[in-house]
Design an enzyme around this catalytic site. Sequence first.
Site, mmCIF file in Angstrom:
data_model
loop_
_atom_site.group_PDB
_atom_site.id
_atom_site.type_symbol
_atom_site.label_atom_id
_atom_site.label_comp_id
_atom_site.label_asym_id
_atom_site.label_seq_id
_atom_site.Cartn_x
_atom_site.Cartn_y
_atom_site.Cartn_z
ATOM 1 N N ASP A 53 0.819 -1.216 0.000
ATOM 2 C CA ASP A 53 0.000 0.000 0.000
ATOM 3 C C ASP A 53 0.853 1.266 0.000
ATOM 4 O O ASP A 53 2.030 1.241 0.361
ATOM 5 C CB ASP A 53 -0.879 0.038 1.261
ATOM 6 N N HIS A 199 3.948 -2.273 2.940
ATOM 7 C CA HIS A 199 3.949 -0.920 2.368
ATOM 8 C C HIS A 199 5.267 -0.651 1.642
ATOM 9 O O HIS A 199 6.338 -0.867 2.227
ATOM 10 C CB HIS A 199 3.751 0.124 3.471
HETATM 11 ZN ZN LIG Z 1 -2.391 3.287 3.540
#
Ligand SMILES: [Zn+2]
Length: 243
Positions: A53, A199
């Site tokens: 993400d 991430h």
């Molecule tokens: Zn996020």
Amino acid sequence: MRTSTGLGLGLGLSGALLTAALPVAAPVSSPCRALFGITDRLPDRSCVALTFDDGPHPRGTPLVLDILARAGIRATFFVVGEQVRRRPALVSEMVAQGHEIGLHSYSHTALVRLTPRALEREMDMSASVIGEAAGLSVRLFRPPRGIFTYSGLRQVRDRGWTPVLWAADGRDWRQRATPDGICERVARRLLGGNVILLHDSDFYGAHESWRNTAAALEPLLERIEQRGLRAAAMTVESLRGAR
Ligand SMILES: [Zn+2]
């Protein structure tokens, strides 16, 4: 992406979902998520899905892409519209390397903080910027902080997008995260079909958190292989059970 805490939704609250801004998910148990059609697992229990993400990021994303390329593994990148606008070439690169693109909002504002109109505007801008960057139509949507709202979920569905979350969280965005800690945390949830959250960007997390993520990635890929699992991308097709 900072994940939420303490916002669980019990089944008994389903009648209250008419409230537009009610948070609908995140730390909700998988059966409860399924009740709202929010997916956090692939039906194919022989694999796990790698998802990243908050990008694209000028340093984090290329680093993660290189590791995945060397391992011959495809993943899903949930990109943020405002970052795509700044670095559209990185999204093109993701696509060129065979990765799946999902949407993670335009400004990474929690859906609960957006009016339905602002939310609609965010969705429109995100779809547009991804289309311009890579000629893609959005198919998967994961909200900032992992919190859906009723109106957000409805908008996602009305657009034909699939709402998704995750089943294993590396919590790699935190200041105190370490490569070993990220790997161990995900390894505890390495069950067939699970969607893994990581991430490739620090835009909404701790400074340079992507370094820890990248350092954790190769050991994690080894752990996945040791468990007899295959790392794969989460796509609309894989969610339906098609290869
Ligand atoms: Zn996020």
